[in-house]
Scaffold this motif. Structure first.
Motif, mmCIF file in Angstrom:
data_model
loop_
_atom_site.group_PDB
_atom_site.id
_atom_site.type_symbol
_atom_site.label_atom_id
_atom_site.label_comp_id
_atom_site.label_asym_id
_atom_site.label_seq_id
_atom_site.Cartn_x
_atom_site.Cartn_y
_atom_site.Cartn_z
ATOM 1 N N PRO A 189 0.946 -1.455 0.253
ATOM 2 C CA PRO A 189 -0.373 0.100 -0.280
ATOM 3 C C PRO A 189 0.600 0.847 0.359
ATOM 4 O O PRO A 189 0.409 2.139 -0.055
ATOM 5 C CB PRO A 189 -0.691 -0.110 1.846
ATOM 6 N N GLU A 190 1.998 1.526 0.699
ATOM 7 C CA GLU A 190 2.766 2.294 0.569
ATOM 8 C C GLU A 190 3.267 2.841 -0.831
ATOM 9 O O GLU A 190 4.250 3.816 -0.855
ATOM 10 C CB GLU A 190 4.299 2.210 1.631
ATOM 11 N N ASP A 191 3.152 1.550 -1.692
ATOM 12 C CA ASP A 191 3.854 2.091 -2.674
ATOM 13 C C ASP A 191 2.702 2.483 -4.096
ATOM 14 O O ASP A 191 2.911 2.696 -4.646
ATOM 15 C CB ASP A 191 4.238 0.918 -3.620
ATOM 16 N N VAL A 192 1.676 2.727 -2.858
ATOM 17 C CA VAL A 192 0.618 3.236 -4.339
ATOM 18 C C VAL A 192 0.753 5.069 -4.841
ATOM 19 O O VAL A 192 0.883 5.913 -3.656
ATOM 20 C CB VAL A 192 -0.722 3.705 -3.648
ATOM 21 N N GLU A 206 -2.626 -8.252 1.417
ATOM 22 C CA GLU A 206 -2.461 -9.426 0.709
ATOM 23 C C GLU A 206 -3.036 -9.744 -0.613
ATOM 24 O O GLU A 206 -3.503 -10.733 -0.676
ATOM 25 C CB GLU A 206 -4.059 -9.652 2.029
ATOM 26 N N GLU A 207 -3.393 -8.086 -1.456
ATOM 27 C CA GLU A 207 -3.680 -8.730 -2.135
ATOM 28 C C GLU A 207 -3.158 -8.902 -2.964
ATOM 29 O O GLU A 207 -1.694 -8.860 -3.113
ATOM 30 C CB GLU A 207 -4.455 -6.760 -2.970
ATOM 31 N N LEU A 208 -3.218 -10.212 -4.421
ATOM 32 C CA LEU A 208 -2.791 -10.224 -5.235
ATOM 33 C C LEU A 208 -1.792 -9.482 -6.010
ATOM 34 O O LEU A 208 -3.459 -8.872 -6.483
ATOM 35 C CB LEU A 208 -3.390 -11.507 -5.814
ATOM 36 N N TYR A 227 6.120 -10.138 -18.492
ATOM 37 C CA TYR A 227 4.816 -10.163 -18.162
ATOM 38 C C TYR A 227 5.280 -8.872 -17.084
ATOM 39 O O TYR A 227 6.123 -9.228 -16.318
ATOM 40 C CB TYR A 227 4.129 -11.117 -17.520
ATOM 41 N N ALA A 228 4.057 -7.997 -16.932
ATOM 42 C CA ALA A 228 4.067 -6.661 -16.052
ATOM 43 C C ALA A 228 3.123 -7.217 -14.673
ATOM 44 O O ALA A 228 2.151 -8.013 -14.833
ATOM 45 C CB ALA A 228 3.424 -6.168 -17.236
ATOM 46 N N ALA A 229 3.404 -6.511 -13.649
ATOM 47 C CA ALA A 229 3.283 -6.793 -12.080
ATOM 48 C C ALA A 229 3.152 -5.853 -11.908
ATOM 49 O O ALA A 229 4.681 -5.192 -11.963
ATOM 50 C CB ALA A 229 4.035 -8.102 -11.907
ATOM 51 N N ILE A 230 3.176 -4.435 -11.048
ATOM 52 C CA ILE A 230 1.421 -5.263 -10.244
ATOM 53 C C ILE A 230 0.365 -4.569 -10.426
ATOM 54 O O ILE A 230 -0.460 -4.939 -9.992
ATOM 55 C CB ILE A 230 1.895 -5.309 -9.110
ATOM 56 N N GLY A 231 0.559 -3.174 -11.295
ATOM 57 C CA GLY A 231 -0.071 -2.846 -11.480
ATOM 58 C C GLY A 231 0.060 -1.282 -11.367
ATOM 59 O O GLY A 231 1.046 -0.196 -10.863
ATOM 60 N N LEU A 232 -0.258 -0.386 -12.668
ATOM 61 C CA LEU A 232 0.059 1.227 -12.991
ATOM 62 C C LEU A 232 -0.057 2.379 -11.817
ATOM 63 O O LEU A 232 1.489 3.196 -11.904
ATOM 64 C CB LEU A 232 -0.202 1.654 -14.187
ATOM 65 N N GLU A 233 -0.615 2.011 -11.143
ATOM 66 C CA GLU A 233 -0.896 2.840 -10.058
ATOM 67 C C GLU A 233 0.099 2.614 -8.645
ATOM 68 O O GLU A 233 0.092 3.250 -7.494
ATOM 69 C CB GLU A 233 -2.301 3.229 -9.147
ATOM 70 N N PHE A 234 1.057 1.774 -9.153
ATOM 71 C CA PHE A 234 2.121 1.391 -8.260
ATOM 72 C C PHE A 234 3.862 1.707 -8.854
ATOM 73 O O PHE A 234 4.053 1.814 -9.870
ATOM 74 C CB PHE A 234 2.377 0.068 -7.758
ATOM 75 N N ILE A 235 4.281 2.467 -7.828
ATOM 76 C CA ILE A 235 5.403 2.713 -7.951
ATOM 77 C C ILE A 235 6.507 1.946 -8.444
ATOM 78 O O ILE A 235 7.674 1.836 -9.067
ATOM 79 C CB ILE A 235 6.420 3.650 -6.416
ATOM 80 N N SER A 236 6.030 0.433 -7.707
ATOM 81 C CA SER A 236 6.720 -0.798 -8.856
ATOM 82 C C SER A 236 6.549 -1.906 -9.270
ATOM 83 O O SER A 236 6.510 -2.772 -9.868
ATOM 84 C CB SER A 236 7.060 -1.631 -7.146
#
Length: 703
Positions: A189-192, A206-208, A227-236
Motif C-alpha cells: 500500500p505504501e507504494d501506491v 494481502e492483495e494478489l 509479463y508486467a506486475a503489479i499495476g500502473l498505480e504502483f511505484i513498483s
C-alpha cells in the motif's frame, strides 16, 4: 488521412519545429518520454508495442486510432488509421504484412498500407476474452496467441490458424503470480502513487498482484515471455520474464528477475510494454510508466531501457541511471547494456533562487528527484523565474525541464486522453519559456528560447548543440496555459566537471529478513561529497543486473528479491564534483520561537491580550538580528512570546509614536529577556519604539 512530422516522444528533434536554433540533431534522449500528435495535448502512452517493418520503426500505443513510424527512432510521422483496432493492441508481421487485433475484441485486421493508415478486417478470433492479447509469429510461420490480465487467472497460450484465426486446440496455462517467492510482484500500500479506486476502497496488503501485458520475443533460439506486475498505480510497476525452448512452453521463471524495475530516482515504474530489436540487433524494452501532472493521477507515459541477453541466455536490462541521458539506437554500441552518457546530474540538491513561491510548493521541490513534488510561483505571469545555483562552474550538456500544472483550469474531459481531438497548430501554445546561463547571477546568456511553444512537452529534454560552461541556470516564464501558475516538477541539468567521480563503496552491510527473504536492508559508510549511490544486486557475482539509485542517504530498504536464491550486492557512489546545498532551516524557516504584538483587551485574564486581526506575529530566525512591527498607533500594547510569557506591556501615546523629525530617537526602550543555549547566556532581546510622522514602529533586536 493525415500525417504530421512530430515529436511523438521527447526523443525527436522537435527544436527545429519550435523555431529554436541552439540545437543540432541530438544523439541522446532521457526518460520519461512524452507522446504527442502534432499540436494536441500529450496523450496516454499506454501498453506500447515497437517493431521494425519495411525498414522503419513503428510505435503503437493503446486507445489510439493511429500510430507512428520513423526511419531512425528520432523523427516520427504520425498516421491516422480510422479502421485500426485501437484498444490495447497487438500488432505483428506475418507473411510480409502487418496483422493487428485488440484486447477483448474478436476482430483481426490486415494493414494494406501502414503509411496511409489503411486497415481492413480479415477475420475473427475464437473468443473476445483474450486479456492483453499478444500475437506472435514464429520463424516457421506458425501463429500463437498469448494472453493474461488478472489477479487470479494464469497467462495462457494457444496456437491460431493463420487463415481463419481460430484456435487450434485448447489454450495451455503457463504461469500465475507468485508473491511468496517473487518480491517484486508484491503490492505494498505504501507504494501506491494514485488510487484507481477513487476512494471507493483501500489497497489491502494481502492483495494478489495483477499480472498482465504478455509479450513474446524470440532471441537466439529461446522464447522470452515478458509479463508486467503489479499495476500502473504502483511505484513498483515492473516487468519479469519466463523462458522456454518452445513457444508452447513449459516456461521457466528467470531468477534474475525483475527484467525492468525502477522505484527510485525521478522517473519510476517500468511495466506493460514490449522488448524489440533495433536495426543493429540490440534489444530495448519500452515500458508504460505512471504519470503525475497537476496533482492528478491515472496517467501514463513511456520509458525505454537498454536490454540484452548474456551468454547463458539470461535477459536483463539496465535501469541504474534509467532517467539520465542515454544514446539513440543509431549511437548505441552493439552488445551489452552500457548505453548511458558519462554526464552527471549537476542540479540535484543545489541552491534554488526564485521569483516567488506559492503556498507549500517550495523551491527545493524542483531539485529533489521526486516526481510527486513541485515548485510553483505565485503566478503564471511573464517574468516568473527559477534559478539553480550549481555552486561552481560546470560544463552543461543537456537540460531536462519537467513541468507541472498547479492552479490550472483543467482541460475538458477527453482532451489529451482517449479520443483527443487534433487542434490546428496556430491555435494553441503550451508552456513557453527561455533558459539563460551565467557565471555570476547577473550577466546572462540565452541558450534555449521557446516563446511560442506549440508542443505539450511535460518532460522537455534539450540536448545542447555544444556544451556551455556556467554556474547558474535560470528558467524564465514567457507564458503558461490553462491558467496555471509557472511551476517546475524538477529542473535537471546534466553535464560534467573536472572533479566528478565514481567510487566503489567497500564498507556496507546487508541484512536479509530471515522471516521474509524477499526483503533486505542495506547500510553503508557514506562517501564524503557523494551526490548519491547506485546499489546493484544479482544472484551471481558477475551478473548484478538489478539496481536502485539513492540520493543523499546511506540506507536502503528493498522488497524486490526472489525467495530462493542468495544475492550479491555492490554499492557505487557517484559525485558530480559540486557541493550539495544544505538549507539552513533555522535561518529560512525560523528557530521555533514566535514573538507577537497584540492590542490589550480589557478583562482577558492576567495577560490582558488576545489574538485578533490586528495581532502581528514574527518568527525569530538564525542570523537575523532585527524584527520590526510597523504601523503602531496609540493604545495599550502587549509584546509576548506567542502563547507564552509577556515580554513587555504598556501604553504607547501619540507623543511616543508621532514625530515630525527625519531621524527621531527612540522614545521607549526596554530589555525583554536573556538569550542562550544550554547553560550559556549568548545575548539578549531588546526593544525600542521609533516614532514616525503618522505612526510608529516597535523594533525588537537580538544582541
Amino acid at each position: 488521412m493525415k500525417t504530421n512530422l512530430i515529436k511523438s516522444l521527447t526523443i525527436a528533434a522537435f527544436a527545429l519545429l519550435a523555431g529554436a536554433s541552439a540545437f543540432a540533431q541530438p544523439k541522446t534522449f532521457a526518460n520519461p518520454l512524452d507522446v504527442l500528435v502534432g499540436n494536441e495535448r500529450a496523450i496516454r502512452g499506454g501498453e506500447p508495442v515497437v517493431l521494425i517493418f519495411q525498414d522503419d520503426y513503428y510505435l503503437f500505443v493503446s486507445h489510439r486510432k493511429g500510430y507512428w513510424y520513423s526511419p531512425d527512432f528520432q523523427n516520427w510521422t504520425y498516421v491516422d488509421a480510422p479502421n485500426y483496432p485501437a484498444g490495447v493492441v497487438s500488432v505483428v508481421e506475418m507473411d510480409g504484412e502487418l496483422i493487428g487485433c485488440s484486447m477483448n475484441n474478436k476482430n483481426v485486421y490486415r494493414c494494406l498500407d501502414p503509411k496511409k493508415g489503411e486497415w481492413v478486417k480479415i477475420g475473427e478470433l475464437s473468443r473476445d476474452r483474450y486479456g492483453d492479447a499478444n500475437m506472435f509469429v514464429d520463424d516457421d510461420g506458425r501463429l500463437y496467441m498469448y494472453f493474461g490480465w488478472s489477479q487470479i487467472m494464469p497467462f495462457q497460450v494457444v496456437e491460431l490458424d493463420k487463415t481463419t484465426f481460430k484456435e487450434k486446440g485448447e489454450p495451455v496455462p503457463l504461469f500465475f503470480s507468485d508473491i511468496k517467492n517473487h518480491g517484486f510482484e508484491v503490492r505494498k500500500p505504501e507504494d501506491v502513487i494514485y488510487s484507481i479506486f477513487n476512494g471507493r476502497r483501500e489497497y489491502n496488503p494481502e492483495e494478489l498482484p495483477w499480472i498482465e501485458g504478455p509479450y513474446m520475443i524470440k532471441h537466439n533460439g529461446k522464447y522470452y515471455l515478458q509479463y508486467a506486475a503489479i499495476g500502473l498505480e504502483f511505484i513498483s510497476y515492473s516487468h519479469g520474464v519466463y523462458v522456454s525452448d518452445s513457444p508452447m512452453g513449459p516456461f521457466k521463471y528467470s531468477e534474475h528477475n525483475p527484467l525492468t524495475f525502477k522505484t527510485s530516482g525521478f522517473q519510476v515504474g517500468a511495466g506493460h510494454g514490449s522488448t524489440f530489436h533495433d536495426k543493429k540487433g540490440n534489444l530495448w524494452t519500452i515500458c508504460m510508466i505512471p504519470a503525475q501532472y497537476g496533482e492528478g493521477g491515472r496517467g501514463s507515459e513511456l520509458a525505454i531501457y537498454p536490454t540484452a541477453v548474456d551468454e547463458q541466455g539470461v535477459m536483463y536490462s539496465n535501469t541504474a541511471y534509467g532517467d539520465y541521458p542515454q544514446f539513440y539506437p543509431a549511437e548505441r554500441k552493439v552488445g551489452g547494456v552500457d548505453n548511458y552518457t558519462d554526464w552527471k546530474l549537476l542540479s540535484v540538491m543545489k541552491k534554488p533562487i526564485v521569483s516567488s513561491t506559492f503556498e507549500k510548493y517550495a523551491p527545493a521541490n524542483a531539485l529533489d528527484e521526486n516526481f510527486k513534488t513541485c515548485w510553483a510561483a505565485q503566478t503564471g505571469d511573464k517574468g516568473e523565474f527559477f534559478t539553480v545555483d550549481l555552486g561552481a562552474k560546470a560544463t552543461i550538456n543537456a537540460i531536462q525541464i519537467n513541468w507541472d500544472h498547479i492552479g490550472a483550469v483543467r482541460p475538458a474531459a477527453g482532451r489529451g486522453g482517449f479520443g483527443a481531438v487534433a487542434q490546428p497548430a496556430e491555435e494553441v501554445t503550451y508552456q513557453c519559456y527561455e533558459v539563460f546561463v551565467s557565471d555570476d547571477n547577473e550577466n546572462w546568456t540565452k541558450i534555449i528560447s521557446k516563446p511560442e511553444n506549440k508542443l505539450e512537452l511535460k518532460h522537455d529534454y534539450n540536448e545542447l548543440a555544444a556544451p556551455v560552461d556556467a554556474r547558474f541556470v535560470k528558467v524564465v516564464n514567457v507564458s503558461t496555459y490553462d491558467g496555471a501558475k509557472f511551476c517546475i516538477k524538477d529542473l535537471r541539468v546534466f553535464g560534467t566537471t573536472p572533479e566528478m567521480s565514481v567510487t566503489k563503496v567497500t564498507d556496507f552491510k546487508v541484512v536479509r529478513n530471515p522471516e521474509d527473504r524477499r526483503e533486505a536492508n542495506l547500510l553503508w559508510t557514506p562517501v564524503p561529497g557523494a551526490d548519491g549511490y547506485v546499489v546493484r544486486y544479482g544472484i551471481e557475482p558477475g551478473k548484478l543486473y538489478n539496481s536502485y539509485i539513492v540520493y543523499d542517504k546511506n540506507t536502503l530498504y528493498m522488497h524486490s528479491l526472489n525467495t530462493a536464491p542468495e544475492y550479491f550486492f555492490e554499492v557505487e557512489a557517484f559525485d558530480s564534483g559540486l557541493d550539495i546545498y544544505r538549507e539552513n532551516s533555522l535561518a529560512t524557516l525560523g528557530c521555533g520561537a514566535e514573538i507577537q504584538l497584540a492590542k490589550r483587551v480589557a478583562g482577558v485574564g492576567n495577560s490582558g491580550y488576545r489574538q485578533t486581526a490586528d495581532t502581528k506575529i514574527l518568527m525569530l530566525k538564525e542570523g537575523q538580528s532585527e524584527y520590526v512591527f510597523d504601523n503602531i498607533v496609540p493604545g495599550e500594547w502587549v509584546l509576548n512570546h506567542t502563547y507564552g510569557p509577556v515580554l513587555w506591556a504598556g501604553e504607547l501615546t501619540e507623543k511616543d509614536l508621532i514625530s515630525k523629525k527625519d531621524n527621531p530617537k527612540p522614545t521607549v526602550e526596554a530589555s525583554l529577556t536573556l538569550m542562550g543555549v544550554g547553560d550559556k547566556v549568548t545575548g539578549s532581546l531588546e526593544m525600542k519604539v521609533i516614532p514616525g510622522k503618522e505612526c510608529g514602529k516597535i523594533v525588537v533586536i537580538k544582541k
